[in-house]
Design a protein around this motif. Structure first.
Motif, PDB file in Angstrom:
ATOM      1  N   ILE A 116       0.863  -1.187   0.000  1.00  0.00           N
ATOM      2  CA  ILE A 116       0.000   0.000   0.000  1.00  0.00           C
ATOM      3  C   ILE A 116       0.896   1.232   0.000  1.00  0.00           C
ATOM      4  O   ILE A 116       2.077   1.164   0.371  1.00  0.00           O
ATOM      5  N   LYS A 117       0.329   2.347  -0.423  1.00  0.00           N
ATOM      6  CA  LYS A 117       1.092   3.593  -0.410  1.00  0.00           C
ATOM      7  C   LYS A 117       1.194   4.076   1.034  1.00  0.00           C
ATOM      8  O   LYS A 117       0.176   4.209   1.722  1.00  0.00           O
ATOM      9  N   PRO A 118       2.407   4.330   1.519  1.00  0.00           N
ATOM     10  CA  PRO A 118       2.555   4.726   2.921  1.00  0.00           C
ATOM     11  C   PRO A 118       2.130   6.171   3.171  1.00  0.00           C
ATOM     12  O   PRO A 118       2.152   7.005   2.265  1.00  0.00           O
ATOM     13  N   GLY A 119       1.748   6.432   4.412  1.00  0.00           N
ATOM     14  CA  GLY A 119       1.457   7.795   4.823  1.00  0.00           C
ATOM     15  C   GLY A 119       2.732   8.538   5.178  1.00  0.00           C
ATOM     16  O   GLY A 119       3.829   7.969   5.174  1.00  0.00           O
ATOM     17  N   ARG A 120       2.590   9.817   5.526  1.00  0.00           N
ATOM     18  CA  ARG A 120       3.740  10.641   5.883  1.00  0.00           C
ATOM     19  C   ARG A 120       4.133  10.393   7.339  1.00  0.00           C
ATOM     20  O   ARG A 120       3.292  10.259   8.208  1.00  0.00           O
ATOM     21  N   VAL A 121       5.425  10.310   7.559  1.00  0.00           N
ATOM     22  CA  VAL A 121       5.987  10.024   8.878  1.00  0.00           C
ATOM     23  C   VAL A 121       6.780  11.240   9.342  1.00  0.00           C
ATOM     24  O   VAL A 121       7.485  11.851   8.542  1.00  0.00           O
ATOM     25  N   PRO A 122       6.687  11.606  10.628  1.00  0.00           N
ATOM     26  CA  PRO A 122       7.457  12.766  11.096  1.00  0.00           C
ATOM     27  C   PRO A 122       8.955  12.499  11.167  1.00  0.00           C
ATOM     28  O   PRO A 122       9.381  11.408  11.553  1.00  0.00           O
ATOM     29  N   PHE A 123       9.726  13.500  10.784  1.00  0.00           N
ATOM     30  CA  PHE A 123      11.178  13.491  10.964  1.00  0.00           C
ATOM     31  C   PHE A 123      11.456  13.791  12.433  1.00  0.00           C
ATOM     32  O   PHE A 123      10.554  14.116  13.210  1.00  0.00           O
ATOM     33  N   ARG A 124      12.701  13.671  12.856  1.00  0.00           N
ATOM     34  CA  ARG A 124      13.008  13.858  14.281  1.00  0.00           C
ATOM     35  C   ARG A 124      12.737  15.278  14.780  1.00  0.00           C
ATOM     36  O   ARG A 124      12.544  15.483  15.984  1.00  0.00           O
ATOM     37  N   ASP A 125      12.698  16.264  13.864  1.00  0.00           N
ATOM     38  CA  ASP A 125      12.378  17.632  14.291  1.00  0.00           C
ATOM     39  C   ASP A 125      10.880  17.915  14.240  1.00  0.00           C
ATOM     40  O   ASP A 125      10.444  19.036  14.501  1.00  0.00           O
ATOM     41  N   GLY A 126      10.079  16.909  13.909  1.00  0.00           N
ATOM     42  CA  GLY A 126       8.628  17.071  13.861  1.00  0.00           C
ATOM     43  C   GLY A 126       8.077  17.365  12.490  1.00  0.00           C
ATOM     44  O   GLY A 126       6.865  17.235  12.270  1.00  0.00           O
ATOM     45  N   SER A 127       8.926  17.783  11.546  1.00  0.00           N
ATOM     46  CA  SER A 127       8.448  18.036  10.185  1.00  0.00           C
ATOM     47  C   SER A 127       8.105  16.708   9.525  1.00  0.00           C
ATOM     48  O   SER A 127       8.648  15.658   9.880  1.00  0.00           O
ATOM     49  N   LEU A 128       7.187  16.752   8.555  1.00  0.00           N
ATOM     50  CA  LEU A 128       6.741  15.517   7.918  1.00  0.00           C
ATOM     51  C   LEU A 128       7.621  15.148   6.726  1.00  0.00           C
ATOM     52  O   LEU A 128       7.908  15.992   5.869  1.00  0.00           O
ATOM     53  N   MET A 129       8.025  13.894   6.689  1.00  0.00           N
ATOM     54  CA  MET A 129       8.707  13.383   5.506  1.00  0.00           C
ATOM     55  C   MET A 129       7.669  13.024   4.449  1.00  0.00           C
ATOM     56  O   MET A 129       6.509  12.752   4.772  1.00  0.00           O
ATOM     57  N   ALA A 130       8.079  13.028   3.206  1.00  0.00           N
ATOM     58  CA  ALA A 130       7.187  12.600   2.126  1.00  0.00           C
ATOM     59  C   ALA A 130       6.952  11.095   2.242  1.00  0.00           C
ATOM     60  O   ALA A 130       7.765  10.373   2.818  1.00  0.00           O
ATOM     61  N   PRO A 131       5.843  10.595   1.695  1.00  0.00           N
ATOM     62  CA  PRO A 131       5.660   9.137   1.659  1.00  0.00           C
ATOM     63  C   PRO A 131       6.871   8.481   1.003  1.00  0.00           C
ATOM     64  O   PRO A 131       7.339   8.923  -0.051  1.00  0.00           O
ATOM     65  N   HIS A 132       7.389   7.460   1.639  1.00  0.00           N
ATOM     66  CA  HIS A 132       8.578   6.805   1.107  1.00  0.00           C
ATOM     67  C   HIS A 132       8.648   5.368   1.603  1.00  0.00           C
ATOM     68  O   HIS A 132       7.967   4.986   2.554  1.00  0.00           O
ATOM     69  N   ILE A 133       9.476   4.590   0.945  1.00  0.00           N
ATOM     70  CA  ILE A 133       9.751   3.203   1.326  1.00  0.00           C
ATOM     71  C   ILE A 133      11.260   3.043   1.417  1.00  0.00           C
ATOM     72  O   ILE A 133      12.005   3.516   0.547  1.00  0.00           O
ATOM     73  N   THR A 134      11.715   2.420   2.484  1.00  0.00           N
ATOM     74  CA  THR A 134      13.141   2.158   2.668  1.00  0.00           C
ATOM     75  C   THR A 134      13.493   0.813   2.039  1.00  0.00           C
ATOM     76  O   THR A 134      12.754  -0.164   2.193  1.00  0.00           O
ATOM     77  N   LEU A 135      14.607   0.770   1.320  1.00  0.00           N
ATOM     78  CA  LEU A 135      15.043  -0.451   0.643  1.00  0.00           C
ATOM     79  C   LEU A 135      16.432  -0.856   1.103  1.00  0.00           C
ATOM     80  O   LEU A 135      17.287  -0.002   1.374  1.00  0.00           O
ATOM     81  N   TRP A 136      16.635  -2.171   1.173  1.00  0.00           N
ATOM     82  CA  TRP A 136      17.952  -2.757   1.447  1.00  0.00           C
ATOM     83  C   TRP A 136      18.225  -3.767   0.352  1.00  0.00           C
ATOM     84  O   TRP A 136      17.370  -4.609   0.057  1.00  0.00           O
TER      85      TRP A 136
END
Length: 203
Positions: A116-136
């Protein structure tokens, strides 16, 4: 008396070989009876919240040739921007498994996920990151697994506000992290070397 261990040395790094697939995706390798299905092969069910999407990912070497023996793992938030299984900000979707694993196809080099398309997650300073997926990513020629991110081409406004993308000094490299939408599927090429080399992150 304690024995000195200064004669022992670190084992040399080696590239990912066939044992990666045998150990992590035995069904894919034709080894049945270990798991009913390979771990990470299913991320959603019919009760998962959010927009269903597909991911088609390729890993390309310096010549632009797809690697046919790579393995990719992904981590992501649910549709509300919450991580499973525990999330301090609220209850993550219990019907979404926010981690997946998939080998590339041995003929085409394509790795496919249904998620599914992810929602926005807060960065450590509280600002919102764009929807993203982490890959390894692991594959032949890679001594240490590579870590990168996948962002979405139809999230231009959110991408422009993302604090991680903003840190990329050479702005011409930002597109190497953007997956292109084709219908309900996002297509993403990971370039290990060359002019289009993907931005990789310290793990």
């Amino acid at each position: 008396m304690a024995q000195s261990l200064d004669r022992l040395r670190e084992s040399p790094s080696q590239t990912a070989g066939p044992y990666v697939h045998i150990g992590l995706t035995p069904n894919f390798c034709g080894i049945s009876g270990v798991y009913a299905s390979d771990l990470g092969s299913t991320m959603v069910n019919d009760r998962t919240r959010g927009e269903r999407i597909g991911l088609k990912i390729r890993v390309l070497d310096g010549t632009g040739t797809p690697l046919k023996d790579a393995l990719i793992e992904i981590w992501q938030a649910d549709a509300d921007g919450l991580y499973s299984p525990t999330e301090m900000r609220g209850a993550a979707d219990p019907n979404f498994f926010g981690w997946g694993r998939c080998p590339t196809d041995m003929e085409t080099g394509v790795c496919a996920f249904e998620t599914i398309k992810p929602g926005r997650v807060p960065f450590r300073d509280g600002s919102l990151m764009a929807p993203h997926i982490t890959l390894w990513i692991v594959a032949r020629g890679i001594n240490v697994g590579l870590h990168t991110r996948l962002y979405f081409s139809d999230e231009e406004k959110a991408n422009g506000e993302d604090p991680i993308l903003a840190r990329i000094e050479h702005r011409v490299r930002v597109p190497t992290l953007i997956a292109e939408r084709q219908g309900d599927t996002y297509v993403f090429d990971i370039h290990l070397q060359g002019e289009k080399e993907t931005v990789f992150f310290d793990s």
